[in-house]
Design a protein around this motif. Structure first.
Motif, mmCIF file in Angstrom:
data_model
loop_
_atom_site.group_PDB
_atom_site.id
_atom_site.type_symbol
_atom_site.label_atom_id
_atom_site.label_comp_id
_atom_site.label_asym_id
_atom_site.label_seq_id
_atom_site.Cartn_x
_atom_site.Cartn_y
_atom_site.Cartn_z
ATOM 1 N N UNK A 241 0.859 -1.183 0.141
ATOM 2 C CA UNK A 241 -0.087 -0.031 0.026
ATOM 3 C C UNK A 241 0.921 1.236 0.012
ATOM 4 N N UNK A 242 0.307 2.290 -0.145
ATOM 5 C CA UNK A 242 1.020 3.639 -0.168
ATOM 6 C C UNK A 242 0.263 4.648 0.680
ATOM 7 N N UNK A 243 0.947 5.362 1.363
ATOM 8 C CA UNK A 243 0.382 6.384 2.289
ATOM 9 C C UNK A 243 0.841 7.649 1.778
ATOM 10 N N UNK A 244 -0.145 8.718 1.819
ATOM 11 C CA UNK A 244 0.605 10.095 1.533
ATOM 12 C C UNK A 244 -0.279 11.085 2.437
ATOM 13 N N UNK A 245 0.391 12.074 3.088
ATOM 14 C CA UNK A 245 0.068 13.018 4.034
ATOM 15 C C UNK A 245 -1.071 12.654 5.146
ATOM 16 N N UNK A 246 -0.685 11.358 5.739
ATOM 17 C CA UNK A 246 -1.714 10.960 6.613
ATOM 18 C C UNK A 246 -1.303 11.404 8.099
ATOM 19 N N UNK A 247 0.093 11.947 8.351
ATOM 20 C CA UNK A 247 0.622 12.027 9.453
ATOM 21 C C UNK A 247 -0.551 13.247 10.415
ATOM 22 N N UNK A 276 -7.408 19.083 6.698
ATOM 23 C CA UNK A 276 -6.411 18.006 6.795
ATOM 24 C C UNK A 276 -6.754 16.302 6.179
ATOM 25 N N UNK A 277 -6.537 16.265 5.016
ATOM 26 C CA UNK A 277 -6.929 14.972 4.443
ATOM 27 C C UNK A 277 -5.703 14.330 3.918
ATOM 28 N N UNK A 278 -5.659 13.056 3.916
ATOM 29 C CA UNK A 278 -4.570 12.151 3.551
ATOM 30 C C UNK A 278 -5.129 11.033 2.614
ATOM 31 N N UNK A 279 -4.171 10.618 1.932
ATOM 32 C CA UNK A 279 -4.662 9.293 0.980
ATOM 33 C C UNK A 279 -3.920 8.147 1.454
ATOM 34 N N UNK A 280 -4.813 6.980 1.542
ATOM 35 C CA UNK A 280 -4.336 5.547 1.725
ATOM 36 C C UNK A 280 -4.742 4.755 0.397
ATOM 37 N N UNK A 281 -3.510 4.521 -0.351
ATOM 38 C CA UNK A 281 -3.709 3.700 -1.387
ATOM 39 C C UNK A 281 -3.308 2.399 -1.540
ATOM 40 N N UNK A 282 -4.325 1.241 -1.239
ATOM 41 C CA UNK A 282 -4.004 -0.102 -1.412
ATOM 42 C C UNK A 282 -3.573 -0.360 -2.592
ATOM 43 N N UNK A 283 -2.396 -0.950 -2.757
ATOM 44 C CA UNK A 283 -1.684 -1.490 -4.046
ATOM 45 C C UNK A 283 -2.072 -2.839 -4.450
ATOM 46 N N UNK A 284 -2.047 -3.794 -3.280
ATOM 47 C CA UNK A 284 -2.542 -5.115 -3.386
ATOM 48 C C UNK A 284 -4.011 -5.105 -3.140
#
Lengths: 362, 248, 66
Positions: A241-247, A276-284
């Motif tokens: 997965x990939x995380x962006x701006x979740x802190x 304050x929004x972030x992205x959680x992107x499942x890759x699998x």
């Protein structure tokens, strides 16, 4: 550093597959994945491989069933209706523990639907689209570069665990052009390890059987349960997965593929407005990053699923969170893409109703 | 005393599950004898179908794969294209080959894949319990045509050998039968020729073998042989339908 | 003299060998086999070792000796 090339998504996928050692392709024309067979029709013979334009998707997947049984890295690709036709064969491959790789460049459905990009095949991909109890390793690229590099990972997983693996792309990723960098050196198929289960020129070894049936009492159950152990291992080891701006996020968007790209644009707009929004992107997509989502659910209480379907992946988000947080859906089915502005609107409404209060009361 | 008919090595020494009088056992033995005689057992991959001969993957003593109903020729294509050094045969019944697998057999012949097809035609669905097949004779009773097959409702029996012979890529097509010992010998010769054709890179070969199904025909085994002779060979005449030398 | 041996555990009593035998030297046994059939057996005379019975036997139950 590897050379960067401008490539179309489908062509990058095809080239990436060849570089990952693919030497056999069988498929049938269907939009929007046609560049895959077109490319492989000349590329595979260049590397001593074989290309067959089959008489149907059903034939294509059974050619793959035969090819996979010999241990040769092989591939088929199609788009939604064609993948539906291939499901029986995929189930046979899963039942016979045959590794192979396929791609679904998803279009709008159900039925003939349309030829635009969509994400309506999430359930079909992650819930075993064919008959019986089995799983397929599913990767969801969000760029042409990932189209180029995911086939390699898919083959690694396919051969490590002897299961079918797939890339679930969509018409947009398949058709657009972007710079591509092939990360890994091309695989030398001569140097791939010899396998102890493949059919072929037997020589002095005994006969081998590839099949997916056992009529003796309890035997099929044993076969299926052995596979479950394998699936547990994959869930343990192969989640991506990939995380962006979740802190600092108090709203998390969960999105994959094209929907993740649109969501990133919406996140930028929202952050410009102070949300304050972030992205959680499942890759699998299978194995789904359940554990990580659950951890995030301990900290963040609002999860917005953005998907180009009527809401399929949201069920996995809800299962992962198991009631820990509120879930919302921004859906755009039927082969159309959501506008970032519309996603922003959804973010703002969640923020007004929930996230802001949550942020202040924390 | 000398044993004249040694059991072929290409057949595993186990009891087969077929009903009494079923021709599958004869045809299995013939394919195995041919594999022995051509010394190809150690490089042959066979494809077992769905139907009564599903367990052929256990009976033949060579690499075997069992696949979906009707798709043998497609599986054979994948096997042969990735392992050109192997000898590949697809063993199929009439429901498998002439109904659900019609597209696969036709297009595999069109591509002239260098494979051998053993097509067992007994004019009925055996394993599922005697339903009408695409090759069921007019007037012949089956569980889905209890009053006998009526051409007005279901058309006429499909003649696969005749049909495939019209295809350029089909290089060797013969229809034989196993209802008498001399016919068994002819069938073995045809099977041998079909495998030799593959060994010589001759392209697509098929042997159609008229066969019995005493259980579902509701005839005893001896009467079943007579039925083949008196009825089936009239609709499905025996003979070589195509023999064009391909190969290197 | 040629003769045949029948493997009772393999014979399923279809009797098509009896039909195929030109010398009519195969008959039905009166002994019930473990598999649940009345297998065939050699009458004991007249076999010419032509192997027609073995060729038509679907169950590889007949061995022919010369």
């Amino acid at each position: 550093m590897a050379e960067k090339k401008l490539m179309k998504g489908n062509e990058a996928l095809a080239e990436g597959t060849v570089r990952a050692g693919c030497r056999f392709f069988a498929g049938y024309p269907i939009t929007p994945q046609n560049e895959v067979p077109e490319y492989l029709s000349w590329r595979l013979p260049e590397v001593g491989g074989s290309f067959v334009q089959a008489e149907s998707e059903v034939s294509a997947i059974n050619m793959i069933y035969g090819a996979a049984a010999t241990g040769v890295r092989c591939m088929t690709s199609s788009s939604s209706p064609g993948i539906s036709l291939k499901q029986e064969g995929i189930s046979y491959c899963a039942g016979a523990d045959l590794p192979f790789f396929y791609a679904n460049v998803c279009r709008g459905g159900p039925g003939l639907g349309n030829i635009a990009g969509a994400q309506g095949d999430y359930f079909q991909s992650t819930r075993c689209g064919g008959h019986g109890d089995y799983k397929v390793f599913v990767m969801a690229p969000d760029s042409v570069n990932e189209m180029a590099n995911f086939p390699r990972k898919c083959y690694e997983v396919a051969y490590k665990y002897r299961i079918p693996t797939m890339v679930l792309a969509d018409g947009i990723i398949g058709q657009m052009m972007e710079p591509v960098e092939f990360k890994d050196p091309e695989i030398d198929v001569e140097k791939l390890p010899k396998l102890d289960w493949t059919l072929g020129v037997a020589g002095s070894r005994g006969k081998r059987i590839v099949n997916s049936y056992d009529l003796a009492e309890d035997m099929l159950e044993k076969m299926v349960l052995a596979r479950v152990e394998k699936y547990k291992e994959i869930e343990e080891n192969e989640v991506m997965y990939e995380e962006k701006q979740l802190d600092d996020a108090n709203i998390i968007i969960v999105a994959y593929g094209t929907a993740a790209r649109v969501s990133l644009a919406a996140i930028k707009m929202a952050r410009d407005k102070g949300i304050k929004v972030g992205l959680f992107r499942p890759i699998t997509l299978w194995p789904y990053p359940k554990k990580r989502l659950s951890e995030l659910g301990d900290k963040v209480k609002h999860f917005l699923t953005v998907e180009m379907s009527t809401g399929q992946m949201i069920e996995d988000v809800q299962l992962s969170l198991n009631g820990k947080a509120k879930t919302y859906l921004h859906s755009k089915p039927g082969g159309s893409i959501m506008a970032a502005e519309d996603v922003l609107e959804t973010i703002e409404s969640i923020s007004k109703k929930g996230a802001k209060e949550y942020a202040t009361t924390k | 005393m000398q044993l004249l008919n040694k059991r072929p090595e290409s057949l595993v020494d186990m009891k087969m599950h077929y009903c009494p009088g079923c021709s599958h056992g004869i045809i299995h033995r013939l394919v195995a004898e041919v594999m022995d005689e051509l010394d190809i057992r150690n490089r042959t991959i066979g494809i077992a179908p769905v139907g009564c001969s599903v367990f052929a993957d256990k009976y033949f003593n060579c690499d075997m794969i069992q696949g979906p109903h009707g798709r043998g020729p497609a599986i054979a294509t994948g096997l042969k294209r990735t392992t050109p050094g192997a000898i590949v045969f697809s063993y199929q019944g009439d429901g498998d080959l002439a109904s659900i697998g019609m597209a696969e057999i036709v297009h595999t012949a069109i591509r002239s894949e260098n494979i051998t097809v053993i097509y067992v035609n007994n004019a009925i669905y055996g394993m599922t319990g005697g339903q009408m097949a695409p090759t069921t004779l007019i007037g012949q009773k089956a569980t889905t045509c209890p009053h006998g097959r009526d051409a007005k409702l279901t058309g006429d029996p499909i003649k696969m050998s005749e049909m495939l012979a019209t295809i350029e890529g089909a290089k060797y097509i013969e229809r034989t039968s196993v209802h008498t010992a001399p016919n068994v010998i002819k069938t073995k010769n045809a099977i041998k020729k079909a495998f030799e054709n593959q060994i010589n890179n001759g392209g697509f070969s098929m042997v159609e073998i008229l066969s019995t199904c005493p259980t579902n025909w509701k005839l005893d085994p001896v009467k079943s042989l007579k039925y083949v002779n008196d009825n089936m060979t009239k609709v499905f005449p025996l003979g070589v339908y195509k023999d064009s030398k391909g190969g290197e | 003299m040629p003769e045949i041996k029948v493997d009772d555990s393999k014979c399923k009593g279809c009797y098509i060998c009896i039909e195929a035998c030109p010398k009519k030297c195969i008959e039905i046994s009166k002994e019930f086999s473990k598999s649940g059939y009345y297998p065939v057996k050699y009458t004991g005379t007249d076999c010419i070792g032509c192997q027609q019975c073995a060729r038509i036997c679907p169950d590889l139950a007949i061995e022919v000796y010369k």
